[in-house]
Design an enzyme around this catalytic site. Structure first.
Site, PDB file in Angstrom:
ATOM      1  N   ASP A   8       1.109  -1.202   0.103  1.00 51.99           N
ATOM      2  CA  ASP A   8      -0.207  -0.519   0.020  1.00 51.99           C
ATOM      3  C   ASP A   8       0.909   1.254   0.208  1.00 51.99           C
ATOM      4  OD1 ASP A   8      -2.410   1.242  -0.263  1.00 51.99           O
ATOM      5  OD2 ASP A   8      -2.730   1.259   1.828  1.00 51.99           O
ATOM      6  N   TYR A  68       1.373   5.486  -0.456  1.00 53.57           N
ATOM      7  CA  TYR A  68       0.298   6.113   0.163  1.00 53.57           C
ATOM      8  C   TYR A  68       0.763   8.380  -0.772  1.00 53.57           C
ATOM      9  CZ  TYR A  68      -0.035   9.696   4.853  1.00 53.57           C
ATOM     10  OH  TYR A  68      -0.261  10.243   5.601  1.00 53.57           O
ATOM     11  N   HIS A  74      -4.644  13.454   1.115  1.00 49.77           N
ATOM     12  CA  HIS A  74      -4.452  12.811   2.624  1.00 49.77           C
ATOM     13  C   HIS A  74      -3.566  12.664   3.447  1.00 49.77           C
ATOM     14  CE1 HIS A  74      -5.653   9.300   5.146  1.00 49.77           C
ATOM     15  NE2 HIS A  74      -4.668   9.187   4.252  1.00 49.77           N
ATOM     16  N   ARG A 133       0.707  16.970  13.484  1.00 56.53           N
ATOM     17  CA  ARG A 133       1.856  17.881  13.028  1.00 56.53           C
ATOM     18  C   ARG A 133       1.184  19.503  12.401  1.00 56.53           C
ATOM     19  NH1 ARG A 133       3.599  13.755  11.307  1.00 56.53           N
ATOM     20  NH2 ARG A 133       3.419  14.623   9.523  1.00 56.53           N
ATOM     21  N   GLU A 159     -10.350   3.424   4.369  1.00 55.38           N
ATOM     22  CA  GLU A 159     -10.113   4.435   3.209  1.00 55.38           C
ATOM     23  C   GLU A 159      -9.884   4.124   1.699  1.00 55.38           C
ATOM     24  OE1 GLU A 159      -5.417   4.013   4.176  1.00 55.38           O
ATOM     25  OE2 GLU A 159      -5.870   4.624   5.650  1.00 55.38           O
ATOM     26  N   GLU A 164      -9.223   3.735  -2.041  1.00 57.84           N
ATOM     27  CA  GLU A 164      -8.098   3.524  -3.073  1.00 57.84           C
ATOM     28  C   GLU A 164      -8.575   3.117  -4.274  1.00 57.84           C
ATOM     29  OE1 GLU A 164      -4.788   2.154  -0.443  1.00 57.84           O
ATOM     30  OE2 GLU A 164      -5.788   2.685   1.512  1.00 57.84           O
ATOM     31  N   ASP A 223      -9.139  -0.026   2.521  1.00 56.80           N
ATOM     32  CA  ASP A 223      -8.198  -0.361   2.919  1.00 56.80           C
ATOM     33  C   ASP A 223      -8.796   0.047   4.420  1.00 56.80           C
ATOM     34  OD1 ASP A 223      -5.535  -0.720   4.618  1.00 56.80           O
ATOM     35  OD2 ASP A 223      -4.311   1.152   4.139  1.00 56.80           O
ATOM     36  N   ARG A 245      -8.470   3.240  13.753  1.00 62.06           N
ATOM     37  CA  ARG A 245      -7.567   4.091  13.443  1.00 62.06           C
ATOM     38  C   ARG A 245      -6.725   4.614  14.989  1.00 62.06           C
ATOM     39  NH1 ARG A 245      -6.646   5.518   8.969  1.00 62.06           N
ATOM     40  NH2 ARG A 245      -8.277   6.098   7.711  1.00 62.06           N
ATOM     41  N   GLN A 283      -4.063   1.951  15.966  1.00 64.41           N
ATOM     42  CA  GLN A 283      -2.709   2.422  14.322  1.00 64.41           C
ATOM     43  C   GLN A 283      -2.215   3.711  15.403  1.00 64.41           C
ATOM     44  OE1 GLN A 283      -4.619   3.791  11.093  1.00 64.41           O
ATOM     45  NE2 GLN A 283      -2.624   4.974  10.002  1.00 64.41           N
ATOM     46  N   TYR A 328       1.382   2.304  15.831  1.00 61.15           N
ATOM     47  CA  TYR A 328       2.349   2.856  14.069  1.00 61.15           C
ATOM     48  C   TYR A 328       2.946   2.846  14.532  1.00 61.15           C
ATOM     49  CZ  TYR A 328       2.159   7.902  14.439  1.00 61.15           C
ATOM     50  OH  TYR A 328       2.596   9.113  14.830  1.00 61.15           O
ATOM     51  N   LYS A 362      -4.529  -2.281  10.333  1.00 57.35           N
ATOM     52  CA  LYS A 362      -4.773  -2.432   8.624  1.00 57.35           C
ATOM     53  C   LYS A 362      -4.502  -3.864   8.018  1.00 57.35           C
ATOM     54  CE  LYS A 362      -3.835   1.837   7.517  1.00 57.35           C
ATOM     55  NZ  LYS A 362      -4.366   2.834   7.275  1.00 57.35           N
ATOM     56  N   THR A 413      -8.620  -6.428   3.113  1.00 61.79           N
ATOM     57  CA  THR A 413      -8.587  -5.046   2.748  1.00 61.79           C
ATOM     58  C   THR A 413      -9.481  -5.405   1.371  1.00 61.79           C
ATOM     59  OG1 THR A 413      -6.455  -4.678   3.507  1.00 61.79           O
ATOM     60  CG2 THR A 413      -7.242  -3.944   0.715  1.00 61.79           C
ATOM     61  N   THR A 416      -5.028   6.244   0.077  1.00 61.49           N
ATOM     62  CA  THR A 416      -6.445   7.222   0.323  1.00 61.49           C
ATOM     63  C   THR A 416      -6.256   8.365  -0.606  1.00 61.49           C
ATOM     64  OG1 THR A 416      -6.577   6.720   2.689  1.00 61.49           O
ATOM     65  CG2 THR A 416      -8.043   8.044   2.254  1.00 61.49           C
ATOM     66  N   GLU A 449      -9.853  11.787   8.141  1.00 64.27           N
ATOM     67  CA  GLU A 449     -10.387  13.188   7.548  1.00 64.27           C
ATOM     68  C   GLU A 449     -11.460  14.406   7.681  1.00 64.27           C
ATOM     69  OE1 GLU A 449      -8.505  11.145   4.473  1.00 64.27           O
ATOM     70  OE2 GLU A 449      -7.558  12.895   3.920  1.00 64.27           O
TER      71      GLU A 449
HETATM   72 CA    CA Z   1      -3.977   3.018   3.458  1.00 64.14          CA
END
Ligand code: CA
Length: 427
Positions: free
Chosen positions: A126, A128, A133, A142, A198, A200, A232, A236, A239, A243, A252, A256, A360, A374
């Site tokens: 997968d 990114y 996203h 951040r 997600e 995708e 996907d 959360r 995650q 992560y 994850k 899928t 995503t 999001e």
């Molecule tokens: Ca993904």
């Protein structure tokens, strides 16, 4: 890039093909079964699946063995020229009335078949490449510096799990896992409270490369056998806790989902666009990721939509609620060819039937966000549904449907079909 199989004037004697996701200009391959009968290859036309084993006498003898397998790996390994030759033959068989008596008995209603993952997925990766996203998610952690410094130089990806790739319709069993709530002193183990989707695209690898022999960017698109929708599914809360430092893991790999039809590069040819220009000040891709042809036609021209239906909405007969509308081109910072070239750039071997997710695909607009993470701003802004319910993340009974299609002047619209999944409580 278009050929006679993309001719908008072509029509099929199969009347339901006109104005469907699957006109004669599409002809995606998939693997289906009826009842307890064995899995076999078919092609979507209108409301039907054409059983390729049933028309074996009407296609090249040399193709029959690979097309009679319960997965498409062997067929996709043969490359785009052979795929295109089959496509041209199918256009003849499905457009010319003289073949109707022989071919029509081999059509099976799509409502009567079960669709399967089209390939035995040896590896699933997968990426990114959805820059909006990545920015939206980065902002939650951040705010002043959402994109990490490598993002505009290197297509980011991680190795996913192939064993839990399933076809559209597979139930989404709410995963249990370890999480640490922000105000808790210690982690706990329980059912995820933040199950998300997600949006995708999936890329199916065709020929692939030998170990130690990278695929040059100029040849990368020849190794893409087709595209699908990919969800996907993500937990959360799991995650957020797991992560670092090695990236996504159990948050994850519980499932899928992919749409079952392999939409070929030739079917997509009329819709291809230039890749969006990189914003001023962004770095140029390194030479191994840079190709003039890819810049001119690396955009996929695929429109995307996500809808949600809750149990309560279903019971009240309410229409699915649109969560997002957007386009792949507005979302992808790196092209499919750049993804493939980068993946093999160190000599890593891609194999026929490997599956690659784009990551995503969110646009820069509030209407084009590809995950609830999001849309609900990390759970802080629940959405309001026509049933009077609210959602930050998915509840049991919620069904998410991904759709994709292509439209362009002078071309017949084609669709991908759906990628659907409903969330269920753990048994
Ligand atoms: Ca993904």
């Amino acid at each position: 890039m278009t050929d006679e199989t993309n001719d908008p004037g072509l029509t099929s004697w199969c009347e339901s093909a006109q104005a469907s996701d699957f006109p004669i200009q599409n002809l995606p391959l998939g693997i289906f079964s009826v009842g307890e009968r064995r899995r076999r290859a078919g092609v979507a036309i209108g409301d039907y699946v054409l059983d390729l084993a049933g028309i074996a006498d009407l296609i090249d003898e040399d193709w029959r063995d690979d097309l009679s397998q319960p997965v498409l790996n062997g067929w996709l390994a043969r490359g785009l020229d052979v795929q295109d030759a089959l496509r041209a033959r199918l256009v003849e068989l499905l457009s010319d009335a003289k073949y109707r008596d022989d071919v029509e008995p081999q059509l099976v209603g799509q409502s009567e078949v079960r669709m399967h993952v089209p390939c035995l997925v040896g590896d699933y990766t997968d990426f990114y490449v959805g820059i909006h996203h990545a920015t939206n998610v980065g902002k939650q952690f951040r705010p002043d510096n959402p994109l990490l410094p490598n993002y505009k130089h290197v297509p980011i990806g991680y190795h996913g799990r192939a064993s839990s790739v399933r076809a559209s319709g597979e139930p989404v069993i709410r995963p249990w896992g370890q999480r640490k709530l922000p105000d808790a002193d210690a982690p706990e183990y329980g059912p995820s409270r933040r199950v998300d989707y997600e949006l995708e695209l999936g890329i199916w690898i065709g020929e692939g490369n030998e170990l130690g022999q990278p695929i040059p960017i100029s040849e990368a698109s020849r190794h893409i056998a087709g595209y699908c929708l990919l969800n996907d599914w993500s937990a959360r809360d799991l995650q957020a806790w797991e992560y670092q430092p090695l990236g996504p893991f159990l948050a994850k790999n519980f499932l899928t989902s992919v749409s079952p039809w392999v939409v070929s590069p030739q079917a997509l040819a009329p819709f291809r666009n230039a890749m969006p220009a990189r914003p001023a000040g962004d770095p140029e891709p390194l030479p191994y990721l840079s190709d003039a042809c890819d810049r001119e036609s690396g955009g996929l021209g695929i429109e995307l939509e996500v809808t949600l239906t809750t149990d309560k909405m279903r019971q009240a007969g309410l229409a699915p609620h649109a969560l997002s509308r957007g386009s792949a081109d507005a979302a992808m910072y790196w092209s499919a060819a750049q993804i493939v070239a980068h993946h093999s750039s160190n000599g890593c071997n891609l194999q026929p039937g490997d599956l690659i997710g784009t990551g995503t695909l969110s646009t820069d607009s509030a209407e084009g966000l590809g995950s609830l993470l999001e849309i609900s701003r990390g759970g802080k802004q629940p959405i309001h549904l026509p049933s009077g319910e609210t959602r930050s993340f998915l509840e049991d009974g919620d069904e998410v449907t991904l759709k994709a299609w292509c439209e362009a002047d002078g071309a017949v619209r084609i669709g991908f079909g759906e990628c659907v999944g409903r969330v269920f409580a753990p048994a």
